[in-house]
Design a protein around this motif. Sequence first.
Motif, PDB file in Angstrom:
ATOM      1  N   ILE A 192       0.778  -1.089  -0.147  1.00 53.65           N
ATOM      2  CA  ILE A 192       0.088   0.204   0.342  1.00 53.65           C
ATOM      3  C   ILE A 192       0.551   1.445   0.209  1.00 53.65           C
ATOM      4  CG2 ILE A 192      -1.563   1.186   1.055  1.00 53.65           C
ATOM      5  CD1 ILE A 192      -2.621  -1.762  -0.289  1.00 53.65           C
ATOM      6  N   ALA A 193       0.342   2.318  -0.303  1.00 52.83           N
ATOM      7  CA  ALA A 193       0.981   3.212  -0.366  1.00 52.83           C
ATOM      8  C   ALA A 193       0.287   4.635  -0.727  1.00 52.83           C
ATOM      9  CB  ALA A 193       2.247   3.474  -2.245  1.00 52.83           C
ATOM     10  N   VAL A 194       1.350   5.408  -0.083  1.00 48.99           N
ATOM     11  CA  VAL A 194       0.978   6.964   0.009  1.00 48.99           C
ATOM     12  C   VAL A 194       0.151   7.660  -0.993  1.00 48.99           C
ATOM     13  CG1 VAL A 194       0.405   9.402   1.324  1.00 48.99           C
ATOM     14  CG2 VAL A 194       0.697   6.906   2.460  1.00 48.99           C
ATOM     15  N   ILE A 195      -0.705   8.420  -1.064  1.00 46.13           N
ATOM     16  CA  ILE A 195      -0.594   8.329  -3.012  1.00 46.13           C
ATOM     17  C   ILE A 195      -0.704  10.935  -2.702  1.00 46.13           C
ATOM     18  CG2 ILE A 195      -2.622   9.322  -5.028  1.00 46.13           C
ATOM     19  CD1 ILE A 195      -1.938   6.529  -4.281  1.00 46.13           C
ATOM     20  N   ASN A 196      -1.457  11.062  -1.652  1.00 48.55           N
ATOM     21  CA  ASN A 196      -0.952  11.966  -1.468  1.00 48.55           C
ATOM     22  C   ASN A 196      -1.219  12.479   0.047  1.00 48.55           C
ATOM     23  OD1 ASN A 196      -1.875  15.072  -1.761  1.00 48.55           O
ATOM     24  ND2 ASN A 196      -3.425  15.419  -1.722  1.00 48.55           N
ATOM     25  N   PRO A 197       0.833  12.703   0.475  1.00 46.17           N
ATOM     26  CA  PRO A 197       1.069  13.090   1.123  1.00 46.17           C
ATOM     27  C   PRO A 197       0.818  13.843   1.876  1.00 46.17           C
ATOM     28  CG  PRO A 197       2.793  13.525   0.152  1.00 46.17           C
ATOM     29  CD  PRO A 197       1.395  12.546  -1.350  1.00 46.17           C
ATOM     30  N   ASN A 198      -0.264  15.450   1.349  1.00 40.58           N
ATOM     31  CA  ASN A 198      -0.725  16.345   1.630  1.00 40.58           C
ATOM     32  C   ASN A 198      -1.622  16.036   2.519  1.00 40.58           C
ATOM     33  OD1 ASN A 198       1.821  17.486   0.342  1.00 40.58           O
ATOM     34  ND2 ASN A 198       0.526  17.365  -1.225  1.00 40.58           N
ATOM     35  N   PHE A 199      -1.914  15.486   2.819  1.00 43.01           N
ATOM     36  CA  PHE A 199      -3.637  14.912   3.553  1.00 43.01           C
ATOM     37  C   PHE A 199      -2.567  13.782   4.680  1.00 43.01           C
ATOM     38  CE2 PHE A 199      -5.672  14.379   0.284  1.00 43.01           C
ATOM     39  CZ  PHE A 199      -6.811  15.354   0.356  1.00 43.01           C
ATOM     40  N   LEU A 200      -3.566  14.574   5.913  1.00 46.77           N
ATOM     41  CA  LEU A 200      -3.116  14.099   7.245  1.00 46.77           C
ATOM     42  C   LEU A 200      -3.596  13.266   7.647  1.00 46.77           C
ATOM     43  CD1 LEU A 200      -1.302  17.428   8.882  1.00 46.77           C
ATOM     44  CD2 LEU A 200      -0.455  15.843   8.186  1.00 46.77           C
ATOM     45  N   LEU A 201      -2.642  12.049   8.829  1.00 41.38           N
ATOM     46  CA  LEU A 201      -4.014  11.035   9.292  1.00 41.38           C
ATOM     47  C   LEU A 201      -4.796  11.557  10.394  1.00 41.38           C
ATOM     48  CD1 LEU A 201      -2.066   8.261  10.150  1.00 41.38           C
ATOM     49  CD2 LEU A 201      -2.978   8.258   7.551  1.00 41.38           C
TER      50      LEU A 201
ATOM     51  N   LEU B 280      -7.048  -5.204   4.455  1.00 44.17           N
ATOM     52  CA  LEU B 280      -6.031  -5.002   4.058  1.00 44.17           C
ATOM     53  C   LEU B 280      -5.584  -4.020   4.927  1.00 44.17           C
ATOM     54  CD1 LEU B 280      -5.217  -3.253   1.236  1.00 44.17           C
ATOM     55  CD2 LEU B 280      -6.362  -4.933   0.445  1.00 44.17           C
ATOM     56  N   SER B 281      -6.434  -2.567   4.813  1.00 41.42           N
ATOM     57  CA  SER B 281      -6.201  -1.634   5.708  1.00 41.42           C
ATOM     58  C   SER B 281      -6.849  -0.998   6.787  1.00 41.42           C
ATOM     59  CB  SER B 281      -5.155  -0.382   4.894  1.00 41.42           C
ATOM     60  OG  SER B 281      -4.253  -0.290   3.711  1.00 41.42           O
ATOM     61  N   TYR B 282      -6.526  -0.388   7.455  1.00 33.80           N
ATOM     62  CA  TYR B 282      -7.724   0.312   8.455  1.00 33.80           C
ATOM     63  C   TYR B 282      -6.981   0.926   9.496  1.00 33.80           C
ATOM     64  CZ  TYR B 282      -6.626  -4.494  10.767  1.00 33.80           C
ATOM     65  OH  TYR B 282      -6.316  -4.980  11.985  1.00 33.80           O
ATOM     66  N   LEU B 283      -7.897   1.687  10.632  1.00 34.08           N
ATOM     67  CA  LEU B 283      -7.329   3.047  11.842  1.00 34.08           C
ATOM     68  C   LEU B 283      -8.285   1.531  12.444  1.00 34.08           C
ATOM     69  CD1 LEU B 283      -7.603   6.356  10.203  1.00 34.08           C
ATOM     70  CD2 LEU B 283      -5.661   5.500  11.229  1.00 34.08           C
ATOM     71  N   VAL B 284      -7.195   1.623  13.510  1.00 31.27           N
ATOM     72  CA  VAL B 284      -8.289   1.161  14.691  1.00 31.27           C
ATOM     73  C   VAL B 284      -7.552   1.743  15.627  1.00 31.27           C
ATOM     74  CG1 VAL B 284      -6.171  -0.546  14.700  1.00 31.27           C
ATOM     75  CG2 VAL B 284      -8.638  -0.923  15.857  1.00 31.27           C
ATOM     76  N   ARG B 285      -8.548   1.929  16.867  1.00 34.71           N
ATOM     77  CA  ARG B 285      -8.078   2.975  18.037  1.00 34.71           C
ATOM     78  C   ARG B 285      -7.819   2.002  18.931  1.00 34.71           C
ATOM     79  NH1 ARG B 285     -10.480   8.846  20.281  1.00 34.71           N
ATOM     80  NH2 ARG B 285     -12.192   7.164  18.584  1.00 34.71           N
ATOM     81  N   ASN B 286      -6.595   2.752  19.407  1.00 35.89           N
ATOM     82  CA  ASN B 286      -6.080   1.309  21.195  1.00 35.89           C
ATOM     83  C   ASN B 286      -7.027   1.454  22.468  1.00 35.89           C
ATOM     84  OD1 ASN B 286      -5.268  -0.679  22.357  1.00 35.89           O
ATOM     85  ND2 ASN B 286      -3.168   0.733  23.311  1.00 35.89           N
ATOM     86  N   SER B 287      -8.531   0.983  22.083  1.00 29.13           N
ATOM     87  CA  SER B 287      -9.520   0.900  22.792  1.00 29.13           C
ATOM     88  C   SER B 287      -9.946  -0.948  22.817  1.00 29.13           C
ATOM     89  CB  SER B 287     -10.445   2.067  22.475  1.00 29.13           C
ATOM     90  OG  SER B 287     -11.213   1.643  21.358  1.00 29.13           O
ATOM     91  N   GLU B 288     -10.707  -0.343  24.251  1.00 26.56           N
ATOM     92  CA  GLU B 288     -11.339  -2.387  24.326  1.00 26.56           C
ATOM     93  C   GLU B 288     -11.947  -1.967  23.138  1.00 26.56           C
ATOM     94  OE1 GLU B 288     -11.919  -5.596  24.850  1.00 26.56           O
ATOM     95  OE2 GLU B 288     -10.430  -4.534  26.012  1.00 26.56           O
ATOM     96  N   THR B 289     -12.844  -1.142  22.984  1.00 30.54           N
ATOM     97  CA  THR B 289     -13.781  -1.895  21.665  1.00 30.54           C
ATOM     98  C   THR B 289     -12.500  -2.278  20.425  1.00 30.54           C
ATOM     99  OG1 THR B 289     -15.301  -0.809  22.424  1.00 30.54           O
ATOM    100  CG2 THR B 289     -15.120  -0.861  20.306  1.00 30.54           C
ATOM    101  N   GLY B 290     -12.075  -0.843  20.114  1.00 28.76           N
ATOM    102  CA  GLY B 290     -10.635  -1.247  18.509  1.00 28.76           C
ATOM    103  C   GLY B 290     -10.363  -2.859  19.119  1.00 28.76           C
ATOM    104  N   ARG B 291      -9.810  -2.892  20.148  1.00 26.85           N
ATOM    105  CA  ARG B 291      -9.207  -4.179  20.509  1.00 26.85           C
ATOM    106  C   ARG B 291     -10.030  -5.435  20.016  1.00 26.85           C
ATOM    107  NH1 ARG B 291      -7.197  -1.394  24.835  1.00 26.85           N
ATOM    108  NH2 ARG B 291      -7.910  -2.858  25.650  1.00 26.85           N
TER     109      ARG B 291
END
Length: 163
Positions: A56-65, A89-100
Amino acid sequence: CYSSVHNYPLHIIVDDVYADCQIHKDKFFRRHCTIEKFLADNLRPNDWLLVMDADIAVINPNFLLEKYFDSRFDITLFDRFFNWEVAALSYLVRNSETGRRFVRDFASWEFKLPNVKGHGTDNGALHPYLMELLAPGQSRIKTVSKRSVFLTTLMYFKVCYEI
């Protein structure tokens, strides 16, 4: 480069670190198990982790996570741009009980898949897992999922999921 430019920590996570995750024979499910353990062991509560495959690659490095962090949610999944299926293959996950818990329970789907080739491993399991979470008790959906053993029938299930 992207993580360095924006001062994000970069973690290269290998899937043979946690003994508990070795029960997973499928490397994709073992990856999700490893992510759950990594979150608990290495990140502060409520920190976010962007999980990406190596291809996976970052297409637009000007966007912040941070643009994609939403305090109302603990997991953010992405659609593939070419067929609009939700991708594992890609996702954002928060380190919380729900995320884990989301990632841990997703990893356990390796043991719920039909014992046939063509089930799509974690990507094929993601859709019935989401249906189980979002529409519990929908037996017709489970039946379609269990019959979806080849790519064409798996796509029928994914269309059913999107509807």
